[in-house]
Every structure is written in C-alpha cells, then in structure tokens.
Design an enzyme around this catalytic site. Structure first.
Site, short mmCIF file in Angstrom:
data_model
loop_
_atom_site.label_atom_id
_atom_site.label_comp_id
_atom_site.label_asym_id
_atom_site.label_seq_id
_atom_site.Cartn_x
_atom_site.Cartn_y
_atom_site.Cartn_z
CG ASP A 74 -41.92 -8.82 43.47
OD1 ASP A 74 -42.52 -8.35 42.19
OD2 ASP A 74 -40.86 -8.26 43.86
CB SER A 75 -39.04 -9.79 40.00
OG SER A 75 -39.05 -8.64 40.48
CB CYS A 104 -44.88 -8.86 40.71
SG CYS A 104 -43.74 -8.52 39.37
CG ASN A 105 -47.58 -2.81 39.70
OD1 ASN A 105 -47.10 -3.10 40.93
ND2 ASN A 105 -48.85 -2.32 39.72
CD GLU A 137 -34.83 -7.69 44.37
OE1 GLU A 137 -34.16 -8.71 44.87
OE2 GLU A 137 -35.80 -7.65 44.41
CB CYS A 191 -42.90 -0.89 40.38
SG CYS A 191 -41.67 -2.03 40.99
CG HIS A 250 -38.80 -3.97 43.73
ND1 HIS A 250 -39.49 -4.80 43.04
CD2 HIS A 250 -37.85 -4.61 44.21
CE1 HIS A 250 -39.07 -5.89 42.89
NE2 HIS A 250 -37.80 -5.63 43.66
N1 DGL Z 1 -41.71 -5.63 41.61
C1 DGL Z 1 -42.18 -5.48 40.27
C2 DGL Z 1 -43.27 -4.88 39.96
O1 DGL Z 1 -44.25 -4.52 40.87
C3 DGL Z 1 -40.96 -6.05 39.56
C4 DGL Z 1 -40.00 -5.24 39.13
C5 DGL Z 1 -38.86 -5.91 38.35
O2 DGL Z 1 -38.63 -6.93 38.52
O3 DGL Z 1 -38.59 -5.12 37.47
O4 DGL Z 1 -43.34 -4.52 38.70
#
Ligand code: DGL
Length: 276
Positions: A14-15, A77-78, A156, A188, A190
C-alpha cells in the site's frame, strides 16, 4: 503437499498503513501464512498522484516483493489497484494478483434507499476500474462520491478520532446523509481504521462496507489453488517494510494491527527499491 517450510510469503503493499486493514483480515483468515508487507510511506498519499506515477511505484514494489520470494501479490490499495492492477497482471504473467475495487456491487445489492456513498481517492475515482464497477453494478443506484482530502494523512499519523479527522468525515458525509444514503463504501484501504468515527457520524441505520474480509477470503482461495496454503498452528512470520520512518511504522503496526514488530527500512534509489 509441499515439503515444509516451502510456503512462500504473500506479498502485500500500500502507499502506507492503509493496507494494514487488509493485512488484519488476512491474518485473521490465514493466521499461519507468512506475509511480507510494504508501505511506501515516502510517497504517501498516492491518491492525488497521476495513475502513471502510481503504476511505476507499484511495478517496482511488486518486483521487490517477488525478489523476496512472494508468489502471490495483494495490492492492498485501491489507488494502486486502479492505476496498476491490469498492468501488473500483464507485466508479471504467471503471478496471481488480488486487488481492491470499491465494493459498489454489494452496496447496490443491499441499499434500500437506492443511494450509496463512496469514499475513495481522486486517482481511484479517475481509474477505469471504478467506472467499470459503477457501470456494471450500479444501474438504478444513485452514487455520492467524496475524496475526503487530508484523511489519509490523518490516519497515517494515527489520528483515528481527532477533531480534524472528524471534521473531514463530517464534511464528506453530511451532504450524503442529507441526500438519504443508507450504505457507505470504503473505497480506500486506510478508511476502515475510522469506521467507529464514521458510524458515530452516520448513525446505526447506515451500513458501512469494509471489503477486507472478502479480499482475505479470495487470498485464501488463490493460495489453495497454488498449493501454497500453510496448515498448522504456528503463527505465520510477518515482515513489514517501509520506505518512510522505520520507528514510526513499527509503532503504527502495533497500534493498528496489534502486532509488535520491528519494521525494516527500504529506500528508493534511481527508481529501484533496495534494503535501507
Ligand atoms: N490506501 C490507499 C487506497 O486504498 C491509498 C491512499 C493514498 O495513498 O492516497 O486508495
């Protein structure tokens, strides 16, 4: 059956810490499976970046995880799924990938009001994957979208219930709730970490859909097909890598996953990921 201990790790990325919501579900579904997780925190958030840039990160992270022995990659991560899932499957032919797509299908099936809210990043909303799920599954359903600017950064930082986190979510949800949504899709990875806050704003009549358990079941199916499902009772080893601050990531792992682990550092060097 493979000779023990020939069970390759699941590679997940993921990011940042968002994919830990998927890792949590995978650990619960498959407690014995080895997992290597990478959070690309030096580049978080991915959401406002171009799909091309996120595709480049995703390709290199995948190469890195495969170089460590992963035979299955979970794009937890989406945004990376929107940017790169299709590309990764072509680029790493023969490696199975499990990715994320906003859970519009179950939402469309379950809504009574015919109105659904979707929370996701700008890149996810721009990608072809999202357009395709909406087109295939949401005809006759009214979709309300929001990108929740700043929410990924708050999560985060571990601010799961602070005033700013609440303000961002209220700004996103109030208009949708006023319009009559009864279902919220977390697009997302997160966002499952702020489900308690979302529920406190939306109230008990609104259903919140976290796709992680369904993704974990899919991971389980693929592992069994590969004959890589690890039986037994020994907890699977977990390694966690970050391109960001190692100590902060170790702390967040403990906070969000309840697993005390010393994270390992990786650095980007001329477009390649190498151990720190
Ligand atoms: N967790 C991420 C997602 O599912 C990325 C969020 C991000 O880094 O902007 O999209």
């Amino acid at each position: 059956m493979k000779p023990y201990p020939a069970y390759p790790p699941i590679g997940m990325f993921d990011s940042g810490v968002g994919g830990l919501s998927v890792l949590r579900a995978v650990r619960s579904e498959l407690p014995n499976q080895p997992v290597y997780y990478l959070g690309d925190q030096v580049h978080v958030p991915y959401g406002p970046r171009s799909l091309e840039e996120v595709r480049g990160f995703s390709e290199e992270i995948t190469r890195f995880l495969i170089s460590l022995g992963a035979e299955l990659i979970v794009v937890a991560c989406n945004t990376a799924s929107a940017a790169a899932l299709h590309w990764l499957r072509e680029r790493f032919a023969g490696v199975p990938f499990v990715g994320m797509e906003p859970a519009v299908k179950p939402a469309a099936e379950q809504t009574h009001t015919g109105k659904v809210g979707v929370l996701a990043t700008p890149a996810t909303f721009q990608g072809a994957l999202y357009a395709s799920v909406v087109e295939r599954f949401a005809s006759g359903v009214q979709i309300y979208q929001d990108t929740c600017p700043g929410l990924v950064q708050e999560i985060e930082a571990g601010n799961l219930e602070g005033a700013e986190t609440r303000r961002i979510l209220e700004t996103a949800l109030r208009p949708m709730l006023a319009a009559g949504i009864d279902t919220i899709v977390l697009g997302c990875t997160h966002y499952p970490f702020v489900i308690p806050l979302i529920e406190s704003i939306a109230g008990p009549a609104v259903r919140v859909i976290d796709p992680a358990p369904a993704v974990a079941r899919q991971v389980s199916r693929v592992l069994r097909q590969q004959d890589n499902f690890r039986p037994g009772n020994a907890p699977g080893p977990l390694r966690a890598f970050t391109s960001g601050a190692v100590e902060d990531f170790s702390r967040t792992l403990n906070l969000l996953l309840g697993e005390a682990r010393a994270a390992e550092g990786v650095v980007w060097s001329n477009g390649r990921l190498v151990p720190a």
